[in-house]
Design an enzyme around this catalytic site. Structure first.
Site, PDB file in Angstrom:
ATOM      1  N   ALA A  62       0.710  -1.166   0.147  1.00  0.00           N
ATOM      2  CA  ALA A  62      -0.349  -0.225   0.300  1.00  0.00           C
ATOM      3  C   ALA A  62       1.144   0.964  -0.243  1.00  0.00           C
ATOM      4  CB  ALA A  62      -1.391   0.144   1.301  1.00  0.00           C
ATOM      5  N   GLY A 101       0.212  -5.460   0.304  1.00  0.00           N
ATOM      6  CA  GLY A 101      -0.363  -5.100   0.128  1.00  0.00           C
ATOM      7  C   GLY A 101      -0.378  -5.609  -1.835  1.00  0.00           C
ATOM      8  N   GLU A 104      -1.016  -8.992  -1.221  1.00  0.00           N
ATOM      9  CA  GLU A 104      -2.245  -9.374  -1.295  1.00  0.00           C
ATOM     10  C   GLU A 104      -2.521  -9.722  -2.655  1.00  0.00           C
ATOM     11  OE1 GLU A 104      -3.311  -7.933   3.276  1.00  0.00           O
ATOM     12  OE2 GLU A 104      -2.761  -6.637   2.477  1.00  0.00           O
ATOM     13  N   GLU A 124       3.637  -6.044   7.165  1.00  0.00           N
ATOM     14  CA  GLU A 124       3.269  -4.780   7.860  1.00  0.00           C
ATOM     15  C   GLU A 124       3.226  -4.639   9.538  1.00  0.00           C
ATOM     16  OE1 GLU A 124       0.192  -6.131   4.017  1.00  0.00           O
ATOM     17  OE2 GLU A 124       2.135  -6.951   5.400  1.00  0.00           O
TER      18      GLU A 124
HETATM   19  N1  T1G Z   1       4.680   3.369   0.768  1.00  0.00           N
HETATM   20  C1  T1G Z   1       4.686   4.700  -0.423  1.00  0.00           C
HETATM   21  N2  T1G Z   1       6.444   5.229  -0.655  1.00  0.00           N
HETATM   22  C2  T1G Z   1       7.549   3.568  -0.293  1.00  0.00           C
HETATM   23  C3  T1G Z   1       7.319   2.633   0.473  1.00  0.00           C
HETATM   24  C4  T1G Z   1       5.408   2.448   0.246  1.00  0.00           C
HETATM   25  N3  T1G Z   1       4.762   1.300   0.975  1.00  0.00           N
HETATM   26  N4  T1G Z   1       7.886   1.944   0.013  1.00  0.00           N
HETATM   27  C5  T1G Z   1       9.358   2.138  -0.544  1.00  0.00           C
HETATM   28  N5  T1G Z   1       8.660   3.770  -0.295  1.00  0.00           N
HETATM   29  C6  T1G Z   1       9.272   4.977  -0.905  1.00  0.00           C
HETATM   30  C7  T1G Z   1      10.555   5.237   0.794  1.00  0.00           C
HETATM   31  O1  T1G Z   1      10.072   6.250   0.841  1.00  0.00           O
HETATM   32  C8  T1G Z   1      11.468   5.862  -0.902  1.00  0.00           C
HETATM   33  O2  T1G Z   1      10.834   7.178  -1.165  1.00  0.00           O
HETATM   34  C9  T1G Z   1      11.454   4.776  -1.572  1.00  0.00           C
HETATM   35  O3  T1G Z   1      10.454   4.484  -1.577  1.00  0.00           O
HETATM   36  C10 T1G Z   1      12.313   3.602  -1.868  1.00  0.00           C
HETATM   37  O4  T1G Z   1      12.898   3.213  -0.735  1.00  0.00           O
HETATM   38  C11 T1G Z   1      -2.851  -3.321   2.865  1.00  0.00           C
HETATM   39  C12 T1G Z   1      -1.509  -2.014   4.892  1.00  0.00           C
HETATM   40  C13 T1G Z   1      10.255  -1.965  -1.347  1.00  0.00           C
HETATM   41  C14 T1G Z   1      12.377  -3.556  -0.107  1.00  0.00           C
HETATM   42  O5  T1G Z   1       6.009  -2.331   4.157  1.00  0.00           O
HETATM   43  O6  T1G Z   1      10.228  -2.309   1.945  1.00  0.00           O
HETATM   44  O7  T1G Z   1       0.329  -3.131   2.258  1.00  0.00           O
HETATM   45  O8  T1G Z   1      13.212   8.402   0.390  1.00  0.00           O
HETATM   46  O9  T1G Z   1      14.948   3.400  -0.179  1.00  0.00           O
HETATM   47  O10 T1G Z   1      16.058   0.419  -0.649  1.00  0.00           O
HETATM   48  O11 T1G Z   1      -1.976  -5.032   3.429  1.00  0.00           O
HETATM   49  O12 T1G Z   1      11.317   0.569   0.224  1.00  0.00           O
HETATM   50  O13 T1G Z   1      13.057   7.769  -2.101  1.00  0.00           O
HETATM   51  O14 T1G Z   1      11.569   9.525  -0.972  1.00  0.00           O
HETATM   52  O15 T1G Z   1      13.689   1.127   0.748  1.00  0.00           O
HETATM   53  O16 T1G Z   1      15.165  -0.369  -2.659  1.00  0.00           O
HETATM   54  C15 T1G Z   1       3.452  -2.701   3.324  1.00  0.00           C
HETATM   55  C16 T1G Z   1       7.915  -1.157   2.727  1.00  0.00           C
HETATM   56  C17 T1G Z   1       2.794  -1.616   2.774  1.00  0.00           C
HETATM   57  C18 T1G Z   1       7.207  -2.378   2.010  1.00  0.00           C
HETATM   58  C19 T1G Z   1      13.167  -1.081  -1.666  1.00  0.00           C
HETATM   59  N6  T1G Z   1       4.733  -2.871   2.574  1.00  0.00           N
HETATM   60  N7  T1G Z   1       9.137  -0.864   1.441  1.00  0.00           N
HETATM   61  O17 T1G Z   1      13.739  -0.990  -0.486  1.00  0.00           O
HETATM   62  O18 T1G Z   1      14.235   0.807  -1.344  1.00  0.00           O
HETATM   63  S1  T1G Z   1       1.717  -1.452   4.501  1.00  0.00           S
HETATM   64  C20 T1G Z   1       6.531  -2.330   2.987  1.00  0.00           C
HETATM   65  C21 T1G Z   1      10.089  -1.371   1.429  1.00  0.00           C
HETATM   66  C22 T1G Z   1       0.347  -2.495   3.360  1.00  0.00           C
HETATM   67  C23 T1G Z   1      -1.842  -4.360   3.583  1.00  0.00           C
HETATM   68  C24 T1G Z   1      -1.177  -3.167   4.158  1.00  0.00           C
HETATM   69  C25 T1G Z   1      11.546  -0.959   0.546  1.00  0.00           C
HETATM   70  C26 T1G Z   1      11.936  -2.090  -0.258  1.00  0.00           C
HETATM   71  P1  T1G Z   1      12.145   8.297  -1.085  1.00  0.00           P
HETATM   72  P2  T1G Z   1      14.020   2.066  -0.490  1.00  0.00           P
HETATM   73  P3  T1G Z   1      15.284   0.227  -1.702  1.00  0.00           P
END
Ligand code: T1G
Length: 671
Positions: A62, A101, A104, A124
């Site tokens: 998400a 997500g 999912e 999450e």
């Molecule tokens: N939403 C918004 N921005 C995100 C994002 C996300 N999910 N993931 C990364 N970014 C932005 C981050 O802030 C950075 O921005 C840029 O992307 C690069 O990220 C309903 C509720 C995918 C493994 O927890 O683990 O889904 O600093 O530096 O090292 O069930 O990002 O450049 O401006 O981390 O290559 C669940 C979160 C969400 C994964 C890539 N998903 N992301 O790593 O790059 S909750 C996560 C990561 C959800 C549902 C629920 C990592 C990555 P900026 P980065 P990276």
């Protein structure tokens, strides 16, 4: 730019997400998915559907930036249901990471293929949440209760191969031809038709749930999300009809989302990424090339620092003055690696390769061709200046000269060379090969490319690097110091070491001031004259109580170094209080928070207003990754907003602590 497009390949429609940088499920992506599936289902010539992403990764979850914002675009659950109930087979084609997500969404597709380097997970829980898009109900239907419980409660992704082994993906695709492979795979599914995950049964033994709770009790202390995730898995096992389990998931998700822990952990997600950015320097600003690293000092810190670079594939030359110390240091590195190999973290070949990349030396001259030299010698300014003076003469032009000092003035160290612009602080935390934090200390002359290189190399060796300005103790230790003196004072006024430490561990810290003192050693910096007793610390040292190292300090320690309250320690405190004529009184836990944690917050604001930290969130990153501040409280600065600046300022004033202007400024409403 359109974040979702469709491509028609005869009887297969491909829905392609392109929402850089990580294809997060922003509202316009959900809209595009909804439009895409409607298009596919509305066209009779289309017999199968592929969902894939452009860019470096599949959907990474998400869009966290949308949390707490007014809802926009189609409801995620509605889009998921349309996919799952589709009358035509849908194949998810996964590369990079399918997370949260994103996984999912793949789980409501009827089939999944992935390239071998892909990672799949539901992280999450690391955001203080749980998979709110049906992940806790659909994943156990695909991989079974055990694997699902592990994946949601720990939040670690699994490899594509493991996903294939567990049936989470149906086939591995070729790294370079995923798009084409997916179309062929989808065409092959037409005859099989859709395979809605919701109709699959949940298999496996729920005993895993209690086992995970027991195994992680210490790690999960204070956290809400891991337990909520496991309650959802239990619901999946208990309710064959998925709707019933989805109700439990939705309830648990909404209560976590509304809670302070999720807000703190989402704040930390962005704070950690923000910390890597250097104010005033572009993301791609020039850096120096680092190929060969030198470390001076093979003690605990030097050894740990060397391991970070060896782990990351850098050749390291480690220098000591005396053969015996060098042999001991190299021996400890090998022992640590062999212990990790036993735990399956490294192969024995990898251990030999890393030990092979380590060059022990007794000559500083052997560092002449290093690109980066990190000094980790005894914490004395004279010793450090002597070493840097020598490095200045030995090291090649352009080499970065870094000091691992925990407190000392980087400008003064730099001034002992003819190239202060090449000098920077790289403050690792013990054990240096384990602790994630790296304070990169920017001296007044440190060149931008030196700072940018140190920050980037920090990330390369798996650290969370934070820029700190030159001041005594930089960010972390400077704040930590403000709790030690009040803690000692509270002892004199009637509190016990255990009472004070319990307040800190109940707060979520790994240990309190006195447990930390016993770990560090009471006699560090002691004047070694037992007859001179001016402080409680003197009294303990005079009584031969130095801490864990000799089994007694503020606590008594058994052979496993487990501490228990000590009658002798309390007697020493009583006696010292008596000689200081200090009245003893009841001390409340709240007073302990006010006099030991509030001053740290206050110091954080001073650091901020002095510009010794780039931003408040950097200070929070320091405390989370360097001192074990509970991430569900978001760090001292974030927490100060939860606790309330008014309450903190009032207590600081009541206790006679000068209030930082930046903290006081939080009281007056912004103009
Ligand atoms: N939403 C918004 N921005 C995100 C994002 C996300 N999910 N993931 C990364 N970014 C932005 C981050 O802030 C950075 O921005 C840029 O992307 C690069 O990220 C309903 C509720 C995918 C493994 O927890 O683990 O889904 O600093 O530096 O090292 O069930 O990002 O450049 O401006 O981390 O290559 C669940 C979160 C969400 C994964 C890539 N998903 N992301 O790593 O790059 S909750 C996560 C990561 C959800 C549902 C629920 C990592 C990555 P900026 P980065 P990276």
């Amino acid at each position: 730019m359109q974040s979702v497009i469709t491509e028609r390949h005869d009887d297969v429609l491909v829905i392609i997400v392109n929402n850089p940088p990580v294809n997060a499920l922003s509202w316009h992506v959900r809209q595009g998915l909804s439009d895409g599936i409607d298009q596919a289902l509305g066209d009779d010539d289309i017999k199968a559907i592929v969902l894939r992403c452009d860019g470096s990764t599949f959907i990474a979850g998400a869009d966290i930036t949308e949390f707490g914002q007014p809802p926009q675009g189609p409801d995620f659950l509605a889009v998921l249901n349309t996919f799952e109930r589709a009358a035509k087979p849908i194949v998810a084609a996964i590369h990079g990471t399918a997370l949260g997500g994103g996984l999912e969404t793949a789980l409501v597709c009827h089939y999944r293929i992935a390239v071998p380097t892909a990672k799949l997970g539901l992280p999450e829980v690391k955001l203080g949440l749980l998979p709110g898009g049906g992940g806790t109900q659909r994943l156990p239907r695909v991989v079974g209760v055990e694997q699902a419980a592990i994946m949601v409660a720990l939040g670690e992704p699994i490899s594509a191969q493991k996903a294939l082994d567990f049936g989470l993906v149906d086939a591995l695709a070729n790294e370079v031809s995923l798009a084409a492979d997916a179309i062929l795979f989808a065409r092959a599914c037409i005859a099989k038709g859709p395979r809605p995950t919701r109709e699959r049964a949940v298999a496996g033994d729920i005993a895993i749930i209690e086992r995970l709770k027991t195994e992680n009790a210490r790690k999960w202390k204070g956290f809400e999300a891991p337990y909520a995730n496991l309650r959802c898995i239990a619901a999946a096992a208990a309710h064959p009809v998925i709707e019933d389990g989805l109700k439990v998931e939705s309830h648990e998700f909404r209560s976590l989302m509304a809670g302070s822990q999720a807000k703190a952990q989402q704040y930390m997600f962005f704070a950690e990424r923000q910390a890597a950015k250097i104010e005033g320097l572009a993301k791609d600003s020039p850096q120096r090339e680092i190929k060969k690293v030198g470390v001076i000092g093979a003690g605990t810190m030097g050894g740990g620092i060397s391991m970070n670079f060896l782990n990351a594939g850098f050749p390291v030359t480690i220098v000591e003055m005396v053969q015996e110390n060098l042999d001991r240091g190299v021996g400890v590195i090998r022992k640590n690696y062999e212990a990790s190999a036993v735990k399956g973290r490294f192969t024995s070949e990898k251990v030999e390769a890393m030990m092979g990349a380590l060059t022990p030396s007794l000559a500083l001259e052997d560092l002449a061709d290093c690109d980066l030299v990190i000094e980790a010698v005894y914490e004395s300014m004279d010793v450090k200046k002597d070493v840097f003076g020598k490095l200045d003469a030995i090291c090649k032009p352009g080499a970065i000269l870094a000091s691992n000092t925990s407190y000392l003035d980087i400008n003064e160290i730099a001034a002992s060379t003819s190239r202060p612009e090449d000098v920077v602080g790289m403050h690792f935390f013990s054990p240096a090969n384990v602790m994630k934090l790296l304070e990169v200390v920017r001296g007044e002359s440190t060149a931008d490319d030196v700072l940018a290189t140190a920050m980037a190399i920090g990330k390369k060796i798996g650290k969370v690097a934070v820029v700190a300005g030159v001041c005594h103790g930089f960010i972390g230790n400077r704040m930590l110091a403000t709790r030690q003196e009040p803690a000692m004072q509270l002892l004199l006024e009637g509190a016990t070491p255990a009472q004070i430490d319990d307040v800190h561990t109940d707060f979520g810290m790994p240990m309190g001031p006195f447990q930390m003192r016993d770990l560090a050693g009471m006699d560090i910096g002691w004047h070694r004259d037992p007859s001179k007793v001016e402080t409680i610390r003197d009294a303990f040292c005079a009584a031969g109580r130095f801490g864990q190292k000799n089994g007694k300090g503020f606590y008594d320690y058994d052979e496993k170094r487990v501490g228990t309250p000590s009658a002798e320690a309390l007697a020493i405190i009583e006696e010292f209080r008596a000689t200081s004529n200090l009245p003893k009184r009841e001390i409340s836990d709240q007073e302990i928070v006010e006099r030991t944690i509030y001053p740290m917050v206050n110091e954080g604001y001073k650091i901020l207003e002095e510009g010794k930290a780039q931003r408040a969130s950097d200070i929070d990153v320091v405390w989370i990754y360097g001192y074990g501040w509970p991430i569900y409280r978001g760090g001292p600065m974030f927490w100060s907003d939860i606790e309330g600046a008014g309450k903190i300022v009032e207590a600081l004033e009541r206790n006679g602590t000068p209030v930082a202007a930046a903290l006081r400024a939080k009281l007056s409403p912004p103009h």
